[in-house]
Design a protein around this motif. Structure first.
Motif, short mmCIF file in Angstrom:
data_model
loop_
_atom_site.label_atom_id
_atom_site.label_comp_id
_atom_site.label_asym_id
_atom_site.label_seq_id
_atom_site.Cartn_x
_atom_site.Cartn_y
_atom_site.Cartn_z
N ILE A 23 4.87 47.23 -14.98
CA ILE A 23 3.53 46.75 -14.63
C ILE A 23 3.52 46.17 -13.21
N ILE A 24 4.54 45.38 -12.91
CA ILE A 24 4.64 44.77 -11.58
C ILE A 24 4.80 45.85 -10.50
N THR A 25 5.52 46.92 -10.83
CA THR A 25 5.66 48.04 -9.90
C THR A 25 4.29 48.60 -9.52
N ALA A 26 3.43 48.82 -10.51
CA ALA A 26 2.09 49.37 -10.24
C ALA A 26 1.26 48.41 -9.41
N ILE A 27 1.40 47.12 -9.68
CA ILE A 27 0.67 46.11 -8.89
C ILE A 27 1.13 46.16 -7.44
N LYS A 28 2.46 46.22 -7.25
CA LYS A 28 3.00 46.27 -5.89
C LYS A 28 2.59 47.55 -5.15
N CYS A 29 2.35 48.61 -5.91
CA CYS A 29 1.92 49.87 -5.30
C CYS A 29 0.45 49.84 -4.90
N GLY A 30 -0.23 48.74 -5.20
CA GLY A 30 -1.61 48.58 -4.77
C GLY A 30 -2.66 49.03 -5.76
N TYR A 31 -2.27 49.25 -7.02
CA TYR A 31 -3.23 49.70 -8.02
C TYR A 31 -3.94 48.52 -8.67
N ASN A 32 -5.16 48.77 -9.09
CA ASN A 32 -5.92 47.82 -9.90
C ASN A 32 -5.42 47.98 -11.34
N VAL A 33 -4.66 47.03 -11.80
CA VAL A 33 -3.94 47.15 -13.07
C VAL A 33 -4.61 46.34 -14.18
N ARG A 34 -4.72 46.95 -15.33
CA ARG A 34 -5.15 46.27 -16.55
C ARG A 34 -4.18 46.61 -17.67
N LEU A 35 -4.09 45.73 -18.66
CA LEU A 35 -3.22 45.95 -19.82
C LEU A 35 -4.09 46.04 -21.06
N LEU A 36 -3.98 47.14 -21.78
CA LEU A 36 -4.68 47.30 -23.05
C LEU A 36 -3.67 46.99 -24.15
#
Length: 410
Positions: A23-36
């Motif tokens: 999840i942190i990887t996706a955040i660092k890649c600049g994505y708008n992240v949500r967790l379902l």
């Protein structure tokens, strides 16, 4: 910003630090992240509270709640209202109902819940078992790219002891956009289930080498200090570690063993330690935070992972702790079980022993006792091996490429 939703059964889960890292990887890649999340657990019990707070994970959570009324009459009335309100989508709704085995009011509530995410770029599902109902939705016109990461038990039927292989992954393997596995071993198992090779990619679970690194302190203790880290489960084979220590001590060899982790096997392991009267040589320390695990690794010499096959054929698919140990400068000794052998370089950063062969494990431990410089030499090679193959930085780069490709293909 491109949007990614991570679909997870339970969160935060004690044993799944690799999911938080993803999840942190996706955040660092600049994505708008949500967790379902299917089931939200107590954050205070997590050993990753600091990271959860740092990346504001709690604010990104959506609970998978279809809001189905318990009262049957109210449920039926709401069902008709929702159907009327979504009449323009009657074709995909009808197709979604047709793909399910039998009619249920639940399917409409489920479809409406997921329809709100139809403009999301990627659904990244952790564990194949969480791919429902995305596989069916994808078949009936769902827009987001569906990426599913398998981790191990989800590739062995009956899954969790009761889910049969009655075409369980058929839709996923046809309509999913990408399937990932952590090792060649797990990838082969998924292919055996019917996954096309071209749909599959191997992406290991990485380790943060800025956090796990050798402390370079000179070894002063005479006892060879062994350590193993992981949930106390039969697949981890902790009892082989205990048996090996018992045999070495019976031969007058000065060794000790630290076991970090919790699980259903704790009682059996404690009984075995008591049986061999090894209370002063084997120490069970329960669950530890990452900082505590790192400290323990720094205070030990050699890492053991004697994982073995379970009766249903399930094996360890990768093993993250072996990589963390090597990153801290410890050589490792493992059984050739599942995907564990891919986490080290045999004869360079450690040794791969035949599965169930405890004598070979004892012999390899003896090599370090007879040649103490081997600990330092292999330890240095272990650090190099991890940095070249499993550093989180390199794994992040692989995920960045995958996410960008999926967004472009969408």
């Amino acid at each position: 910003m491109k949007k990614i939703i991570f679909k997870i059964g339970q969160f935060p889960h004690l044993s799944e630090t690799f999911i938080l890292a993803q999840i942190i990887t996706a955040i660092k890649c600049g994505y708008n992240v949500r967790l379902l999340i299917g089931e939200l657990l107590d954050f205070e019990t997590s050993k990753q509270v600091d990271l959860i707070k740092k990346y504001e994970i709690e604010e990104k959570i959506i609970i998978e709640d279809y809001r189905i009324p318990k009262n049957k009459i109210v449920r039926l009335l709401k069902w008709f209202f929702i159907l009327a309100s979504n009449f323009k989508n009657i074709k995909p709704i009808r197709n979604f109902h047709k793909e399910n085995t039998k009619f249920s009011l639940t399917w409409l509530f489920q479809w409406v819940f997921y329809h709100q995410f139809n403009e999301v770029d990627i659904f990244h599902t952790q564990y194949g078992t969480n791919s429902k109902p995305l596989d069916i939705l994808k078949r009936t016109g769902f827009k987001p790219a569906v990426l599913v990461t398998f981790h191990g038990h989800d590739a062995f039927f009956p899954i969790n002891g009761f889910i049969p292989n009655n075409g369980y992954y058929d839709n996923l393997f046809v309509y999913g956009n990408l399937i990932t596995a952590n090792t060649t071993y797990l990838a082969d198992k998924i292919i055996e289930l019917g996954c096309p090779k071209e749909l599959l990619s191997i992406v290991p679970v990485g380790v943060d080498t800025r956090f796990f690194y050798p402390n370079n302190e000179t070894r002063t203790h005479k006892t060879l200090k062994l350590i193993t880290v992981g949930r106390l489960d039969k697949v981890k084979g902790h009892h082989f570690c205990i048996e090996a220590v018992a045999q070495l001590i019976n031969k007058g060899i000065d060794v000790s063993l630290t076991i970090i982790g919790e699980g259903s096997e704790r009682g059996n392991l404690e009984n075995l330690i008591e049986q061999y009267k090894l209370q002063g040589k084997i120490f069970m320390k329960g669950t530890k935070s990452q900082i505590e695990v790192r400290k323990e690794l720094w205070e030990h010499d050699l890492y053991l992972l004697t994982a073995v096959a379970l009766p249903d054929g399930r094996r360890e698919t990768q093993g993250l702790a072996t990589i963390e140990a090597q990153a801290c400068g410890l050589p490792v000794i493992v059984y050739d079980s599942g995907g564990v052998k891919y986490t080290l370089e045999d004869g360079v950063s450690g040794f791969v022993c035949n599965e169930f062969d405890m004598i070979e494990v004892c012999n390899k431990i003896m090599e370090f006792i007879e040649n103490p410089s081997l600990l330092m030499d292999m330890g240095k090679e272990a650090v190099i091996f991890v940095n070249e193959n499993y550093s989180q930085f390199k794994i992040d780069e692989k995920w960045k490429i995958i996410y960008n490709q999926l967004c472009n293909e969408k």
